[in-house]
Design a protein around this motif. Structure first.
Motif, PDB file in Angstrom:
ATOM      1  N   SER A  12       6.626   6.778   7.477  1.00 46.00           N
ATOM      2  CA  SER A  12       7.251   7.968   6.771  1.00 46.00           C
ATOM      3  C   SER A  12       6.626   9.579   6.599  1.00 46.00           C
ATOM      4  N   HIS A  58      13.115   9.254   2.691  1.00 44.90           N
ATOM      5  CA  HIS A  58      13.760   8.586   2.384  1.00 44.90           C
ATOM      6  C   HIS A  58      14.392   7.467   2.262  1.00 44.90           C
ATOM      7  N   TYR A 113       9.810  16.424   5.162  1.00 42.39           N
ATOM      8  CA  TYR A 113      10.800  17.015   5.726  1.00 42.39           C
ATOM      9  C   TYR A 113      10.399  17.651   7.393  1.00 42.39           C
ATOM     10  N   ASN A 172      16.788  17.283  10.932  1.00 41.22           N
ATOM     11  CA  ASN A 172      16.434  18.094   9.674  1.00 41.22           C
ATOM     12  C   ASN A 172      17.100  19.477  10.536  1.00 41.22           C
ATOM     13  N   MET A 178      22.199  11.666   2.016  1.00 45.65           N
ATOM     14  CA  MET A 178      21.940  10.909   2.898  1.00 45.65           C
ATOM     15  C   MET A 178      22.095   9.597   2.886  1.00 45.65           C
ATOM     16  N   TYR A 196      21.364   6.882   5.480  1.00 50.26           N
ATOM     17  CA  TYR A 196      20.152   7.045   6.139  1.00 50.26           C
ATOM     18  C   TYR A 196      19.563   6.282   5.711  1.00 50.26           C
ATOM     19  N   ALA A 197      19.316   6.618   3.949  1.00 51.16           N
ATOM     20  CA  ALA A 197      18.159   6.135   3.628  1.00 51.16           C
ATOM     21  C   ALA A 197      17.811   4.324   3.489  1.00 51.16           C
ATOM     22  N   THR A 208      15.126  10.067  -2.036  1.00 54.55           N
ATOM     23  CA  THR A 208      16.565  10.581  -1.759  1.00 54.55           C
ATOM     24  C   THR A 208      16.904  11.632  -2.290  1.00 54.55           C
ATOM     25  N   SER A 251      11.897   7.277   7.285  1.00 48.92           N
ATOM     26  CA  SER A 251      11.541   8.417   6.526  1.00 48.92           C
ATOM     27  C   SER A 251      10.682   7.974   5.274  1.00 48.92           C
ATOM     28  N   TYR A 307      21.163  18.419   9.602  1.00 48.74           N
ATOM     29  CA  TYR A 307      21.212  18.759   8.266  1.00 48.74           C
ATOM     30  C   TYR A 307      21.428  20.044   7.443  1.00 48.74           C
ATOM     31  N   ASP A 361       3.994  13.420   4.860  1.00 50.21           N
ATOM     32  CA  ASP A 361       5.192  14.582   4.010  1.00 50.21           C
ATOM     33  C   ASP A 361       4.613  15.601   3.382  1.00 50.21           C
ATOM     34  N   ASN A 366      22.021   9.948  11.236  1.00 49.01           N
ATOM     35  CA  ASN A 366      22.558   9.329  10.494  1.00 49.01           C
ATOM     36  C   ASN A 366      24.215  10.061  10.708  1.00 49.01           C
TER      37      ASN A 366
END
Length: 254
Positions: A183, A143, A186, A192, A151, A154-155, A147, A141, A195, A246, A93
């Protein structure tokens, strides 16, 4: 009884750490031989040694380089036979927005997250088509669908990866090859953690945990078990799908 991935030759990109490492270890535990491909050769070698070098090979490769991709697939094939399972896990990212992001940053994200995945697919498809079987799992992801600010891009890249998954699944279905995506939300990974570390809000990590329906971040192995299921014959009628891993975050209205 044989293990679910017995006899499979599994190539994992970004296999040196995080989710990729977990996938490589889980696939090995399920009976596969493993090609651990990573731009960091030392981490790839560490994972290969953890698995056992009789059942795995580490490959130092940049998946945005066409010749390096071909060489990586050739090395795994020479050692264990044609790749029967490809896991496109490598990703990156760049944090910015549409105004401040540079062209180089945009291209570097798409080169790894989308073009690199395609280059890997292109390199393994001849062997899969010749065998009339194979499985490709792309690590996308949450995202791609839902999202947050910060981000970009990346999204966008991960949304493209899901689009590629669906299109490719239709193109290769008659060859006996299945293509799916997972996908993650977190997950406790370096990506992560990075981020959280660069965010201007010092409480951003706790806020992320607070909105999790299960009350915690995911573990890389929880993604790995889903990837390995999709790679196995247990998922023989699953293709063109995007599986959320997720913890229910994508179902929450908040």
């Amino acid at each position: 009884m044989s293990l679910p991935l017995t006899g499979e030759v599994v190539l994992v990109t970004g296999g040196g750490r995080g989710i990729g490492r977990a996938i490589a270890l889980e696939a090995a535990a399920q009976g596969a031989t493993i090609g651990v491909v990573d731009i960091d050769g030392a981490t790839a070698q560490a994972v290969a040694e953890e698995i056992g070098t009789d059942r795995s090979v580490a490959v130092h490769a940049d998946i945005t380089d066409e010749s390096a991709v071909v060489a990586a697939v050739d090395r795994v094939t020479e050692r264990f036979g044609p790749v029967s399972v490809l896991v496109n896990n490598a990703g990156k990212n760049a944090y910015g927005d549409a105004e401040t992001l540079t062209v180089d940053q945009w291209q570097s994200v798409f080169a790894v997250d989308l073009m690199g995945a395609w280059l890997m697919v292109r390199a393994v498809l001849p062997g899969m088509r010749a065998a009339r079987r194979g499985a490709i799992v792309n690590v996308a992801s949450l995202h791609a669908r839902l999202t947050i600010a910060g981000m970009f891009p990346y999204a966008a890249a991960k949304a493209g990866l899901i689009g590629m998954t669906k299109s490719l699944a239709l193109d290769v279905a008659t060859d006996g090859i299945r293509v799916n995506a997972v996908s993650p939300g977190y997950i406790r990974t370096e990506l992560n953690d990075g981020y959280f570390a660069q965010h201007e809000d010092p409480d951003v990590e706790q806020k992320a945990i607070d909105v999790q329906p299960l009350g915690r971040l995911g573990d890389p192995r929880e993604v790995a078990t889903v990837v390995c299921f999709l790679a196995s014959d247990a998922a023989s009628f699953v293709t063109g799908a995007d599986w959320a891993v997720d913890g229910g975050l994508g179902s929450r209205f908040a």
